[in-house]
Design an enzyme around this catalytic site. Structure first.
Site, mmCIF file in Angstrom:
data_model
loop_
_atom_site.group_PDB
_atom_site.id
_atom_site.type_symbol
_atom_site.label_atom_id
_atom_site.label_comp_id
_atom_site.label_asym_id
_atom_site.label_seq_id
_atom_site.Cartn_x
_atom_site.Cartn_y
_atom_site.Cartn_z
ATOM 1 N N ALA A 10 0.852 -1.313 0.016
ATOM 2 C CA ALA A 10 -0.031 0.100 0.113
ATOM 3 C C ALA A 10 0.688 1.354 -0.033
ATOM 4 O O ALA A 10 0.467 2.342 0.799
ATOM 5 C CB ALA A 10 -0.973 0.037 1.214
ATOM 6 N N GLY A 11 1.865 1.155 -0.701
ATOM 7 C CA GLY A 11 2.889 2.288 -0.893
ATOM 8 C C GLY A 11 2.262 3.361 -1.849
ATOM 9 O O GLY A 11 1.223 3.049 -2.171
ATOM 10 N N VAL A 13 2.907 3.250 -5.395
ATOM 11 C CA VAL A 13 2.582 2.688 -6.424
ATOM 12 C C VAL A 13 1.035 1.784 -6.016
ATOM 13 O O VAL A 13 0.045 2.083 -6.655
ATOM 14 C CB VAL A 13 3.351 1.534 -7.331
ATOM 15 C CG1 VAL A 13 2.716 0.920 -8.088
ATOM 16 C CG2 VAL A 13 4.506 2.219 -7.722
ATOM 17 N N ASP A 33 -0.773 -4.583 3.282
ATOM 18 C CA ASP A 33 0.426 -4.187 3.453
ATOM 19 C C ASP A 33 1.153 -4.810 4.841
ATOM 20 O O ASP A 33 0.095 -5.160 5.632
ATOM 21 C CB ASP A 33 0.591 -2.758 3.550
ATOM 22 C CG ASP A 33 2.032 -2.268 3.385
ATOM 23 O OD1 ASP A 33 2.229 -1.802 2.180
ATOM 24 O OD2 ASP A 33 2.914 -2.272 4.219
ATOM 25 N N ASN A 95 14.404 -8.087 -2.172
ATOM 26 C CA ASN A 95 12.984 -8.097 -3.114
ATOM 27 C C ASN A 95 12.547 -9.641 -3.384
ATOM 28 O O ASN A 95 11.422 -10.023 -3.509
ATOM 29 C CB ASN A 95 13.044 -7.229 -4.262
ATOM 30 C CG ASN A 95 12.883 -5.728 -3.684
ATOM 31 O OD1 ASN A 95 12.097 -5.644 -2.561
ATOM 32 N ND2 ASN A 95 12.937 -4.885 -4.525
ATOM 33 N N THR A 119 6.720 -5.253 -8.640
ATOM 34 C CA THR A 119 8.088 -5.069 -7.901
ATOM 35 C C THR A 119 9.412 -5.272 -8.832
ATOM 36 O O THR A 119 9.400 -6.011 -9.684
ATOM 37 C CB THR A 119 8.200 -5.951 -6.875
ATOM 38 O OG1 THR A 119 6.861 -6.034 -5.970
ATOM 39 C CG2 THR A 119 9.480 -5.806 -5.857
ATOM 40 N N ARG A 151 5.880 6.192 -22.060
ATOM 41 C CA ARG A 151 6.824 7.265 -21.730
ATOM 42 C C ARG A 151 7.315 7.513 -23.159
ATOM 43 O O ARG A 151 7.356 8.935 -23.421
ATOM 44 C CB ARG A 151 7.900 6.792 -21.040
ATOM 45 C CG ARG A 151 7.917 6.584 -19.474
ATOM 46 C CD ARG A 151 9.119 6.213 -18.663
ATOM 47 N NE ARG A 151 8.361 6.465 -17.312
ATOM 48 C CZ ARG A 151 8.885 5.462 -16.328
ATOM 49 N NH1 ARG A 151 9.851 4.584 -16.637
ATOM 50 N NH2 ARG A 151 8.652 5.875 -14.937
ATOM 51 N N HIS A 175 12.984 -4.746 -18.601
ATOM 52 C CA HIS A 175 12.392 -3.285 -18.093
ATOM 53 C C HIS A 175 13.716 -2.825 -17.366
ATOM 54 O O HIS A 175 14.018 -3.038 -16.302
ATOM 55 C CB HIS A 175 11.424 -3.431 -16.888
ATOM 56 C CG HIS A 175 11.012 -2.089 -16.403
ATOM 57 N ND1 HIS A 175 10.687 -1.104 -17.183
ATOM 58 C CD2 HIS A 175 10.492 -1.675 -14.932
ATOM 59 C CE1 HIS A 175 10.056 -0.139 -16.465
ATOM 60 N NE2 HIS A 175 10.191 -0.469 -15.085
HETATM 61 N N1 APR Z 1 4.657 -7.740 2.399
HETATM 62 C C1 APR Z 1 3.526 -6.963 2.114
HETATM 63 N N2 APR Z 1 4.108 -5.635 1.958
HETATM 64 C C2 APR Z 1 5.312 -5.249 2.147
HETATM 65 C C3 APR Z 1 6.404 -6.257 2.356
HETATM 66 C C4 APR Z 1 5.901 -7.787 2.682
HETATM 67 N N3 APR Z 1 6.697 -8.644 2.797
HETATM 68 N N4 APR Z 1 7.549 -5.663 2.323
HETATM 69 C C5 APR Z 1 7.454 -4.172 2.010
HETATM 70 N N5 APR Z 1 6.051 -3.978 1.957
HETATM 71 C C6 APR Z 1 5.341 -2.853 1.451
HETATM 72 C C7 APR Z 1 5.917 -1.594 2.226
HETATM 73 O O1 APR Z 1 5.315 -1.679 3.762
HETATM 74 C C8 APR Z 1 5.394 -0.524 1.583
HETATM 75 O O2 APR Z 1 4.300 0.061 1.885
HETATM 76 O O3 APR Z 1 5.394 -2.551 0.269
HETATM 77 C C9 APR Z 1 5.185 -1.179 0.049
HETATM 78 C C10 APR Z 1 6.191 -0.473 -1.143
HETATM 79 O O4 APR Z 1 5.899 0.779 -1.331
HETATM 80 P P1 APR Z 1 6.862 1.998 -1.501
HETATM 81 O O5 APR Z 1 8.137 1.985 -0.557
HETATM 82 O O6 APR Z 1 6.149 3.314 -1.485
HETATM 83 O O7 APR Z 1 7.264 1.701 -3.055
HETATM 84 P P2 APR Z 1 6.430 2.062 -4.448
HETATM 85 O O8 APR Z 1 6.877 3.330 -4.907
HETATM 86 O O9 APR Z 1 4.935 1.763 -4.059
HETATM 87 O O10 APR Z 1 7.223 0.961 -5.264
HETATM 88 C C11 APR Z 1 6.817 -0.251 -5.269
HETATM 89 O O11 APR Z 1 6.960 -1.062 -7.558
HETATM 90 O O12 APR Z 1 7.857 0.465 -9.235
HETATM 91 C C12 APR Z 1 8.114 -0.746 -8.209
HETATM 92 O O13 APR Z 1 10.479 -0.220 -8.032
HETATM 93 C C13 APR Z 1 9.265 -0.280 -7.460
HETATM 94 O O14 APR Z 1 9.906 -2.199 -6.460
HETATM 95 C C14 APR Z 1 9.071 -0.873 -6.509
HETATM 96 C C15 APR Z 1 7.731 -1.262 -6.327
#
Ligand code: APR
Length: 308
Positions: A10-11, A13, A33, A95, A119, A151, A175
């Protein structure tokens, strides 16, 4: 009954994507999340936008995989951002751990779901999910090509003062730095861009497309792109949920197509209710084939580091 979509992570993206899905009003959404309470808070906030924007989408935030049960589609965006001092391989392995854990839980509760991977590094993470899930390749699809192509289309439209809707293009390959924008097949309202722009200008636009993600990372200072990535996932969801059979570039586990085997690489794919419904093989010129092979080799290198 409405379709059910789960978004893991729930970050930036993930949450932007959930808001976009809600506005489509064609499926209920679960946002998962590991951070306690955060997805619940975001879900409640989005739910309260419903009366204003006019959607009835049910949005549930959760830290419990049981709530994701029987999803039709699961989008995996959870990941670790690259921290100072971390090598590319450290990030890759971190990851891999996250995607492995998440995939195991997701498939336990939704054994028939279609997985859309987001991811990064995208192609390698899609390969992790395919292996861990044991799903057929039709149900594990990576999002990259729609974004890279968007893009490219943006820059071409800007350059020509054209509508983005009139610009058609395909970006293939992994990618990353080795992606293959097929400028030969790029058209503006049916006219090949080679007739509209000089070759060296097209090459500059191709290079800016390759660096598209990095350009944004540099500007943001902390974090990476999320508006266009989430919009790109939405286009894939539209085709799957509404069974539209749209053709768009996606990371697909190739089995002989384009002369490539057992590797995720970006190619044009038809998406529908069953997930991947057809890989479209475009006739490539020798130089394009060589570029695609180079891109596939870069993906293969990461997959080897992961021991897959
Ligand atoms: N289970 C569930 N959620 C998790 C876990 C897990 N084991 N580990 C991390 N997270 C959650 C984090 O808590 C965070 O809320 O994944 C979310 C990632 O969000 P952001 O750090 O905001 O990253 P974001 O910009 O959304 O990018 C996510 O997409 O485009 C790709 O390169 C980018 O790999 C990255 C992914």
């Amino acid at each position: 009954m409405r379709s059910k979509i789960t978004v893991v992570g729930a970050g930036f993206v993930g949450s932007t994507l959930v808001q976009r899905i809600a506005e489509r009003d064609y499926a209920d959404v679960v946002m998962f999340d590991i951070v306690p309470n955060m997805p619940q808070g975001k879900a409640l906030d989005m739910l309260q936008a419903g009366p204003v924007l006019g959607y009835d989408t049910l949005i549930t935030g959760t830290n419990d995989y049981a709530d994701t049960a029987d999803s039709d589609v699961v989008v995996i965006t959870s990941g670790f951002p690259r921290k100072p001092g971390m090598s590319r391989d450290d990030l890759l392995k971190k990851n891999q751990e996250i995607v492995t854990q998440v995939t195991e839980q997701v498939v336990k509760y939704s054994p028939n779901a279609i997985l859309i991977m987001v991811t990064n590094p995208l192609d390698a993470m899609a390969q992790v999910a395919l292996k861990v899930s044991g799903f057929p390749r039709e149900r594990v699809i990576g999002m990259a090509g729609v974004l890279d192509t968007a893009r490219f289309r943006t820059f071409i439209a800007q350059e020509l003062g054209a509508s983005v809707r009139d610009v058609q293009a395909y970006v293939l390959g992994g990618h990353g730095d080795t992606m293959v924008p097929l400028s030969r097949l790029c058209t503006v309202a049916g006219v090949p861009i080679a007739e509209l722009l000089p070759a060296e200008r097209i090459e500059q636009i191709v290079q800016r497309t390759r660096d598209g993600g990095a350009e944004i990372v540099k500007l943001l200072g902390n974090g990476s792109a999320y508006f266009a990535p989430s919009a790109s996932v939405l286009q894939m969801l539209d085709s799957i949920i509404l069974d539209k059979k749209m053709i768009m570039p996606c990371a697909i586990y190739l089995q002989g197509e384009y002369g490539l085997n057992n590797l995720f690489v970006g190619v044009p794919a038809k998406l529908g209710a069953k997930g991947l419904e057809q890989v479209i093989e475009v006739e490539l010129q020798e130089q394009e084939k060589a570029q695609l092979q180079k891109s596939a080799d870069a993906v293969k290198e990461l997959v080897n580091v992961l021991g897959l």
